[in-house]
Design an enzyme around this catalytic site. Structure first.
Site, PDB file in Angstrom:
ATOM      1  CG  LEU B 209      -1.949   1.119   1.309  1.00  0.00           C
ATOM      2  CD1 LEU B 209      -3.140   0.644   2.136  1.00  0.00           C
ATOM      3  CD2 LEU B 209      -1.427   2.407   1.911  1.00  0.00           C
ATOM      4  CG  HIS B 238       0.143  -4.862  -6.106  1.00  0.00           C
ATOM      5  ND1 HIS B 238       1.419  -5.353  -6.088  1.00  0.00           N
ATOM      6  CD2 HIS B 238      -0.530  -5.641  -6.980  1.00  0.00           C
ATOM      7  CE1 HIS B 238       1.514  -6.384  -6.908  1.00  0.00           C
ATOM      8  NE2 HIS B 238       0.347  -6.586  -7.465  1.00  0.00           N
ATOM      9  N   GLY B 382       5.099   1.064 -10.509  1.00  0.00           N
ATOM     10  CA  GLY B 382       6.515   0.783 -10.764  1.00  0.00           C
ATOM     11  C   GLY B 382       7.119   0.209  -9.507  1.00  0.00           C
ATOM     12  CG  HIS B 407       1.381  -6.643 -14.270  1.00  0.00           C
ATOM     13  ND1 HIS B 407       2.591  -6.933 -14.861  1.00  0.00           N
ATOM     14  CD2 HIS B 407       1.395  -7.294 -13.079  1.00  0.00           C
ATOM     15  CE1 HIS B 407       3.281  -7.730 -14.059  1.00  0.00           C
ATOM     16  NE2 HIS B 407       2.589  -7.963 -12.977  1.00  0.00           N
ATOM     17  CE  LYS B 483       7.242  -4.608  -0.684  1.00  0.00           C
ATOM     18  NZ  LYS B 483       6.304  -4.611  -1.803  1.00  0.00           N
TER      19      LYS B 483
END
Lengths: 143, 484
Positions: B209, B238, B382, B407, B483
């Protein structure tokens, strides 16, 4: 006993396992798995015994399903199966089978023992091949 | 050009073709540049995987790869394949274990300059509120089986019905956050068990995030439609379907391996095992995959809601002041039945996107009204030290890539290499010098996910932009990351 080594893989983790016998190949593959996911410690106190019985159509699939089973035990049941007491392989009418007794310890979901989450054990290019000294297989873990 | 003994023929500067040979049913096509071929494709087995995918029964036109292509298992990451729904197959390996892994970006009315001194507090609050890491759980109460099954059928709608989102969130989510005809009876007990306590959890690995700031806008019209402005703070999430999705993939690989003799397919990689789409096994997998996809959409929706609350709490502002709105949510590991033009005829195909984002063009019926004029937002994270992009889909994507784009950046170094590269370095400090604060469960993940481990996402995005597949709208710069 067999040996294993990490092999470069761009996105995931790959291990090459070598062993003299099929049984050793399975046991060493399990050791390789634990080496990837956690800090493998021979002194780890085991407090439970688990039995795993699997059947599959061929030996390569059986190996992946065996590793998948210990991955499930760790990720979902939080059983760190640090010791293999016995592992027997054989053939039956459905293909091949595995009977295994594992020594296990319950751990916290966020235990310090764990260093990697393996999403799954893949079937990518799975092939148990013969070498001069026995057998070899390369396994890709999806992380 | 030959790479690892495989002939690549240049179609144009950003597209290379592998001629059909051996058991390939169609040629392979890779969107990339000469520079990226030389720098990245020399080093792994990804090109071979494009060839392997071309062996799938019923595959249409090409086995495709986007410029973030790298070595996966079965399909390459960045792989796209469409199969005929009558004569073709569906392959769990073409979706992957993390079913509906995807990205969502939400906008705020915050300006980076206004909050830059409060970033540590925001980050700490987010890290405290959003469950991260190996085996993370507990974002919401432990679900009952009935509640879990509702999520598997309803997707994001479950979160909205339970006060964890708005109707607007649903509208701005691919498939409106719910794939229809998801039948929970196609899931194993283990799959359900794994979903019980993981709704609203980020997980580990490359999931994250992050807070980004809009650094550059390339397309004012599209940016305006998405509500973007320079200096704006955005939230990017993600993650995917967590253990439930992994279990679905695992279960169906086993089922399909047991039916290999029945269907008689001979594929070059066991991870590509598949079933005819119209077979009972194929339909069951599709249904189970939809359940997992719905779980993932709900997961991102719940995390987004938690993030909104965390921002309001850490900044001590109201919902109105925050003005938190979902820009879009895309999945990048999925198989979908879509209509595409195949040799001049509209056909229904099953589009497998494995590390590829849908990129539908303006006027398409499957995108929200809000974006009908500009095309579907394509969200391209990225690495955590450089930048990410928002682009839009195009007609060219429909013509050439079954409406698909890249993606992400794509890995350059293996995790092992990345750990070696990062050894002895203070990586948290290095990120701080780049203007990025990070909190993670472990330093190992930080090392594995450092910018040096990834391709430059600009190279990837530019290949898609210059090919006309997805067109750049804005560049984002991360400044706070959590993370697992």
């Amino acid at each position: 006993m067999g040996e294993f080594r990490l092999v470069e893989h761009t996105a995931d983790i790959s291990v090459e396992v070598n062993a003299h016998t099929l049984q050793d190949l399975f046991i060493t593959s399990a050791e390789a798995y634990y080496n990837v996911v956690g800090t493998f410690n021979d002194d780890l106190h085991l407090d439970e015994e688990l039995e795993v019985n699997l059947t599959s159509t061929n030996i390569e699939y059986l190996l992946i399903e065996f590793l998948g089973e210990i991955n499930y035990q760790l990720n979902v049941k939080h059983n760190f199966c640090g010791k293999i007491f016995s592992l027997n392989l054989g053939e039956n009418n459905n293909g091949v089978f595995l009977d295994c007794r594992l020594g296990s310890r319950k751990i916290e979901a966020e235990s310090d023992i764990l260093k990697e989450e393996i999403k799954a054990v893949t079937y990518h290019n799975i092939n148990i091949g013969k070498t001069d000294n026995g057998l070899k297989v390369t396994i890709v873990f999806d992380i | 050009m030959k790479i690892k003994g495989i002939e690549l023929e240049k179609v144009h500067d950003y597209l290379w073709e592998i001629p059909k040979h051996g058991g390939m049913n169609v040629p392979g096509r890779i969107y990339t540049s000469k520079k990226m071929i030389e720098e990245t494709l020399q080093n792994d087995e990804a090109i071979k995987q494009v060839i392997n995918v071309a062996h799938l029964p019923g595959i249409q036109k090409y086995s495709l790869a986007m410029p973030d292509i790298h070595w996966g298992y079965g399909f390459p990451i960045g792989g796209v394949a469409a199969t005929d729904i009558n004569e073709g197959v569906i392959s769990p390996g073409g979706v992957g274990y993390d079913i509906n892994c995807g990205v969502r970006i939400a906008s705020t009315s915050l300006k980076f300059e206004e909050i830059k001194n409060r970033i540590p507090k925001i980050l700490e609050t987010l890290f405290k509120k959003v469950p991260t890491g190996v085996g993370s759980s507990g974002a919401i109460h432990k679900l009952t089986t009935k509640e879990l099954k509702n999520i598997l059928v309803k997707g994001s709608h479950w979160a909205v019905e339970n006060g964890l989102g708005t109707e607007g969130d649903i509208e701005q989510t691919e498939e409106s956050g719910q794939m229809k005809d998801a039948d929970t009876s196609t899931l194993s007990g283990r799959a359900l068990e794994r979903g019980m306590d993981q709704a609203g959890t980020l997980g580990s690995g490359n999931h994250f995030l992050e807070l980004d700031v809009v650094e550059e806008i390339y397309d004012n019209t599209s940016a305006e439609a998405m509500g973007l402005f320079n200096g704006q703070v955005l939230v990017m999430i993600h993650t995917g379907s967590r253990g439930l999705g992994y279990q679905v993939c695992d279960d169906y690989l086993k089922i399909l391996h047991n039916t290999e003799k029945k269907f008689g397919f001979n594929l070059p990689d066991k991870q590509l095992t598949c079933a005819p789409i119209n077979s009972e096994e194929g339909q069951n997998y599709l249904s189970a995959m939809k359940c997992a996809a719905n779980f993932a959409w709900n997961n991102r929706q719940v995390i987004m809601f938690i993030s909104k609350k965390a921002l309001m709490e850490s900044l001590n502002i109201s919902e109105t002041e925050l003005n938190f709105k979902l820009i879009y949510d895309v999945c990048h590991n999925i198989a979908k039945i879509e209509e595409h033009n195949i040799d001049g005829k509209i056909k229904k195909v099953c589009v497998h996107r494995k590390g590829a984002t849908r990129a539908f063009p303006p006027k398409n019926n499957n995108i929200p009204d809000k974006y009908k004029k500009i095309g579907q937002p394509v969200l391209i994270p990225g690495d955590m030290g450089r930048y990410s992009y928002i682009a839009v889909g195009s007609d060219k994507a429909m013509e050439e890539t079954f409406g698909s784009s890249c993606h992400g950046a794509g890995r350059l170094q293996s995790r092992h290499q990345a750990l070696k590269t990062g050894k002895g370095r203070n990586l948290i400090d290095e990120l701080k010098k780049r203007g990025v604060l990070i909190m993670a469960k472990g330093n190992k993940t930080i090392a594995e996910e450092m910018p040096f481990a990834y391709k430059d996402v600009s190279d990837v995005v530019n290949v898609m932009h210059n090919s006309g597949i997805s067109l750049k709208v804005a560049k984002l710069k991360p400044f706070a990351v959590i993370k697992g």
